[in-house]
Design a protein around this motif. Structure first.
Motif, PDB file in Angstrom:
ATOM      1  N   TYR A 179     -23.716   9.087  35.191  1.00  0.00           N
ATOM      2  CA  TYR A 179     -24.361   7.781  35.270  1.00  0.00           C
ATOM      3  C   TYR A 179     -25.882   7.923  35.357  1.00  0.00           C
ATOM      4  O   TYR A 179     -26.543   7.149  36.042  1.00  0.00           O
ATOM      5  CB  TYR A 179     -23.827   7.001  36.474  1.00  0.00           C
ATOM      6  CG  TYR A 179     -22.407   6.527  36.294  1.00  0.00           C
ATOM      7  CD1 TYR A 179     -22.128   5.267  35.787  1.00  0.00           C
ATOM      8  CD2 TYR A 179     -21.336   7.365  36.607  1.00  0.00           C
ATOM      9  CE1 TYR A 179     -20.818   4.840  35.610  1.00  0.00           C
ATOM     10  CE2 TYR A 179     -20.023   6.943  36.428  1.00  0.00           C
ATOM     11  CZ  TYR A 179     -19.775   5.679  35.931  1.00  0.00           C
ATOM     12  OH  TYR A 179     -18.477   5.264  35.751  1.00  0.00           O
ATOM     13  N   ASP A 180     -26.409   8.907  34.640  1.00  0.00           N
ATOM     14  CA  ASP A 180     -27.847   9.176  34.718  1.00  0.00           C
ATOM     15  C   ASP A 180     -28.684   7.969  34.278  1.00  0.00           C
ATOM     16  O   ASP A 180     -29.671   7.622  34.921  1.00  0.00           O
ATOM     17  CB  ASP A 180     -28.194  10.394  33.852  1.00  0.00           C
ATOM     18  CG  ASP A 180     -29.637  10.832  34.014  1.00  0.00           C
ATOM     19  OD1 ASP A 180     -30.064  11.038  35.173  1.00  0.00           O
ATOM     20  OD2 ASP A 180     -30.351  10.951  32.998  1.00  0.00           O
ATOM     21  N   GLU A 181     -28.314   7.313  33.191  1.00  0.00           N
ATOM     22  CA  GLU A 181     -29.081   6.162  32.705  1.00  0.00           C
ATOM     23  C   GLU A 181     -29.045   5.015  33.707  1.00  0.00           C
ATOM     24  O   GLU A 181     -30.019   4.277  33.855  1.00  0.00           O
ATOM     25  CB  GLU A 181     -28.538   5.700  31.351  1.00  0.00           C
ATOM     26  CG  GLU A 181     -28.775   6.701  30.218  1.00  0.00           C
ATOM     27  CD  GLU A 181     -28.357   6.138  28.877  1.00  0.00           C
ATOM     28  OE1 GLU A 181     -27.991   4.937  28.817  1.00  0.00           O
ATOM     29  OE2 GLU A 181     -28.381   6.887  27.884  1.00  0.00           O
ATOM     30  N   TRP A 182     -27.913   4.842  34.370  1.00  0.00           N
ATOM     31  CA  TRP A 182     -27.796   3.765  35.358  1.00  0.00           C
ATOM     32  C   TRP A 182     -28.651   4.065  36.594  1.00  0.00           C
ATOM     33  O   TRP A 182     -29.306   3.178  37.143  1.00  0.00           O
ATOM     34  CB  TRP A 182     -26.333   3.608  35.745  1.00  0.00           C
ATOM     35  CG  TRP A 182     -26.067   2.596  36.826  1.00  0.00           C
ATOM     36  CD1 TRP A 182     -26.071   2.810  38.176  1.00  0.00           C
ATOM     37  CD2 TRP A 182     -25.774   1.213  36.645  1.00  0.00           C
ATOM     38  NE1 TRP A 182     -25.794   1.653  38.853  1.00  0.00           N
ATOM     39  CE2 TRP A 182     -25.606   0.646  37.933  1.00  0.00           C
ATOM     40  CE3 TRP A 182     -25.635   0.385  35.528  1.00  0.00           C
ATOM     41  CZ2 TRP A 182     -25.308  -0.694  38.122  1.00  0.00           C
ATOM     42  CZ3 TRP A 182     -25.317  -0.955  35.722  1.00  0.00           C
ATOM     43  CH2 TRP A 182     -25.163  -1.482  37.008  1.00  0.00           C
ATOM     44  N   LEU A 183     -28.638   5.303  37.026  1.00  0.00           N
ATOM     45  CA  LEU A 183     -29.323   5.678  38.261  1.00  0.00           C
ATOM     46  C   LEU A 183     -30.826   5.881  38.068  1.00  0.00           C
ATOM     47  O   LEU A 183     -31.604   5.670  39.001  1.00  0.00           O
ATOM     48  CB  LEU A 183     -28.708   6.960  38.827  1.00  0.00           C
ATOM     49  CG  LEU A 183     -27.259   6.858  39.314  1.00  0.00           C
ATOM     50  CD1 LEU A 183     -26.681   8.237  39.555  1.00  0.00           C
ATOM     51  CD2 LEU A 183     -27.180   6.034  40.590  1.00  0.00           C
ATOM     52  N   ALA A 184     -31.225   6.330  36.877  1.00  0.00           N
ATOM     53  CA  ALA A 184     -32.638   6.664  36.646  1.00  0.00           C
ATOM     54  C   ALA A 184     -33.502   5.405  36.651  1.00  0.00           C
ATOM     55  O   ALA A 184     -33.124   4.377  36.079  1.00  0.00           O
ATOM     56  CB  ALA A 184     -32.790   7.406  35.322  1.00  0.00           C
ATOM     57  N   GLY A 185     -34.651   5.485  37.298  1.00  0.00           N
ATOM     58  CA  GLY A 185     -35.588   4.377  37.293  1.00  0.00           C
ATOM     59  C   GLY A 185     -36.506   4.423  36.077  1.00  0.00           C
ATOM     60  O   GLY A 185     -36.491   5.374  35.296  1.00  0.00           O
ATOM     61  N   VAL A 186     -37.318   3.372  35.912  1.00  0.00           N
ATOM     62  CA  VAL A 186     -38.302   3.295  34.833  1.00  0.00           C
ATOM     63  C   VAL A 186     -39.687   3.453  35.452  1.00  0.00           C
ATOM     64  O   VAL A 186     -40.111   2.610  36.250  1.00  0.00           O
ATOM     65  CB  VAL A 186     -38.208   1.950  34.083  1.00  0.00           C
ATOM     66  CG1 VAL A 186     -39.259   1.889  32.976  1.00  0.00           C
ATOM     67  CG2 VAL A 186     -36.805   1.760  33.527  1.00  0.00           C
ATOM     68  N   PRO A 187     -40.424   4.531  35.103  1.00  0.00           N
ATOM     69  CA  PRO A 187     -41.753   4.737  35.697  1.00  0.00           C
ATOM     70  C   PRO A 187     -42.703   3.606  35.346  1.00  0.00           C
ATOM     71  O   PRO A 187     -42.606   2.991  34.279  1.00  0.00           O
ATOM     72  CB  PRO A 187     -42.217   6.064  35.079  1.00  0.00           C
ATOM     73  CG  PRO A 187     -40.964   6.723  34.592  1.00  0.00           C
ATOM     74  CD  PRO A 187     -40.052   5.621  34.198  1.00  0.00           C
ATOM     75  N   GLY A 188     -43.626   3.341  36.242  1.00  0.00           N
ATOM     76  CA  GLY A 188     -44.650   2.353  35.987  1.00  0.00           C
ATOM     77  C   GLY A 188     -45.934   3.005  35.490  1.00  0.00           C
ATOM     78  O   GLY A 188     -45.981   4.207  35.236  1.00  0.00           O
TER      79      GLY A 188
END
Length: 575
Positions: A179-188
């Motif tokens: 579930y890497d895509e679900w858990l990974a955040g989006v950097p600002g």
């Protein structure tokens, strides 16, 4: 005497005109840039001083079904250096090495090799306090950036299921990878001003806020996970086993309540990690399940209508030949009912039944129970196993399938199959995530047949001579089946002295809630039979699990009669 140039005065005038035109163009461009088109110079200046630096985003929180944290992100400091700048501070390299706790010679050699570059990592994953202590030395060319590192509070207890991330905070094993895509955040992004050497002058503004990863609640109960981990560790030490696995499934919802393996590892410290310890054996290792599949062969026989629970099969003299193969029972056997065949774990009895009804009914029940089928969990590296389906079944293949050889399953598949028996024959999909509502199931075994088979499995555990007595749970009715299977050798045959011990069961039988499977790989001290090695683990874990889940007992002794004061007085008067 006249000069040659005087002969061509027009040349001189042309040169002067060109020079004047050039001066005019330059003057016009200066006025244009300074007065009319100021944005161009501002943009060029910004390009050399305005920078966008990333704002790290932490990964989503992973918890158990009750909200207990299994994986959290903590802020850390990463120190990086500009080797070009550091060349001017060679005298301070030993001081920097000491602060970084690195070998001075190795650091010096690395900085010299990278002398022409402008970036290199010095150290990653320091605590903010450790990073600030290095920055306070004010060594030219040393800078810091914020990052996040994953921390696993449950440590080795849930390591195989949760998995871990790499140094760049990307999922590499287990649910972290699945579930890497679900858990990974989006950097600002943050806009800053820096000088030509990359030093921060001013923090201008946040251009884009960081978006943290989404949280995820797993289906496991950390309390049950600790129980499974502890008992597996004990059985491995007691019997000198190579490995062990335990899976617990909620019969009604299909949620996996616990999944533990031995050996295991600490995801917070992977310096001396052994590859064998990383395997989630409950989902990756396949094996021949042996006698634990006999209940499904019995279900197939009942489904044909040719057999009833009290049907009798002659298993004497305790062995039979099929072609060049000899099938043997551990006990001498005799005239056994279907329940007796499970209690005595008779290979001869179950083989005669399978040969009578044919392989297709047995194959169908096993397939519908989940053997040889994808569980749909999506776990990285999960094996499907193998349920053979021959175009023409030979007698030896039919018999071996009935008593658990010639097919391969995982511990999760075996637990799922027993959950089907416990759920009145309804196959509910498995889940590693906590569910808010019950999933739709499919009726794959007749309700009455599954109930009958569970009663037989209760006799295996609770009646004398059943072979599963060590799996009993005080206060609860339990049904289950032990198994012992030889391991396949590297040459394709079977080993002489290497076994797997199993126990699979359901409890409580009045209203089944949990199906569990215990697998012990190569016990080498003392016993190796499933009823002696794996069954006690099942009993201990199930006893505490049912109480932790507040499941009402269904096998309590009747209360003793209470004598009233009036009755006591009257008895005294008669005396």
């Amino acid at each position: 005497m006249k000069l040659d140039g005087a002969l061509y005065p027009w040349r001189f005038r042309i040169v002067l005109a060109l020079l004047a035109l050039l001066v005019g163009v330059i003057a016009w461009r200066i006025v244009d840039l300074q007065v009319m088109d100021q944005a161009f110079l501002q943009g060029q200046g910004d390009a050399r001083s305005v920078r966008h630096i990333p704002i790290p985003a932490h990964r989503g929180l992973i918890t158990d079904r009750n909200g207990e944290p299994l994986a959290v992100s903590t802020p850390v400091t990463t120190l990086w250096g500009n080797p070009k700048e550091l060349q001017a501070a060679r005298a301070r390299w030993p001081e920097l090495a000491a602060a970084l706790r690195q070998d001075p010679a190795a650091l010096s050699e690395r900085l010299q090799q990278l002398a022409t570059r402008e970036f290199t990592y010095l150290v990653r994953g320091l605590t903010p306090e450790q990073g600030q202590a290095v920055l306070d030395l004010k060594i030219p060319g040393v800078y810091a950036q914020e990052e996040f590192r994953r921390f696993y509070p449950a440590g080795e207890v849930a390591a195989h299921l949760v998995g871990f991330t790499d140094i760049d905070d990307r999922g590499r094993e287990g649910m972290e990878l699945a579930y890497d895509e679900w858990l990974a955040g989006v950097p600002g992004k943050r806009q800053v001003l820096k000088d030509r050497r990359g030093r921060l002058i001013k923090d201008v503004q946040v251009v884009q806020n960081a978006k943290p990863g989404k949280p995820m609640a797993l289906s496991i109960d950390l309390r049950l996970q600790y129980l499974a981990h502890s008992e597996l560790r004990n059985v491995v030490q007691e019997y000198g086993a190579k490995a062990a696995s335990l899976v617990m499934v909620d019969v009604q919802t299909g949620e996996i309540l616990a999944m533990a393996n031995q050996p295991t590892y600490n995801p917070n410290n992977r310096r001396n990690l052994q590859p064998a310890a990383m395997r989630n054996r409950a989902m990756i290792d396949v094996f021949e399940p042996g006698s634990t599949v006999k209940p499904f062969s019995i279900a197939a026989a009942l489904g044909t209508g040719k057999y009833q629970p009290d049907s009798v099969v002659n298993t004497l003299p305790g062995w039979m030949r099929i072609g060049r193969y000899t099938i043997r029972d551990v006990s001498r056997g005799g005239m056994l009912t279907l329940t007796g065949i499970l209690m005595k774990s008779s290979n001869v009895g179950i083989s005669k039944i399978a040969l009578d009804i044919g392989a297709e009914p047995v194959y169908t029940v096993m397939q519908q129970a989940g053997f040889g089928q994808d569980t749909g969990l999506g776990f990285p590296g999960e094996r499907v196993g193998n349920l053979p389906n021959h175009r023409k079944w030979r007698d030896a293949e039919t018999a071996s399938l009935a008593y658990g050889y010639g097919l391969s399953v995982t511990a999760v598949q075996l637990a799922h199959a027993y959950a089907v028996l416990g759920n009145e024959g309804v196959n509910v999909p498995l889940s590693l995530l906590r569910l808010d509502r019950t999933q739709e199931g499919v009726q794959v075994i007749d309700k009455q047949i599954s109930s009958t088979v569970l009663q037989m499995l209760q006799a295996v555990v609770e009646e004398e001579g059943g072979g599963g007595a060590r799996a009993q749970v005080p206060g609860y009715h339990v049904g289950g089946k032990s198994g012992t299977a030889k391991k396949i050798s590297g040459t394709g045959g079977y080993t002489k002295d290497a076994y797997r011990s199993f126990f699979a069961g359901v409890a409580p039988l009045s209203n089944p809630r949990i199906a569990a499977v215990v697998v012990v790989d190569e016990p080498s001290k003392g016993q190796y039979y499933g009823g002696l090695v794996a069954a006690p683990v099942f009993g201990k874990v199930m006893a505490r699990a049912l109480r932790l889940m507040n499941v009402a007992p269904d096998n309590l002794p009747p209360p003793a009669p209470v004598q009233t004061a009036e009755a006591t007085t009257s008895k005294g008067g008669r005396g």
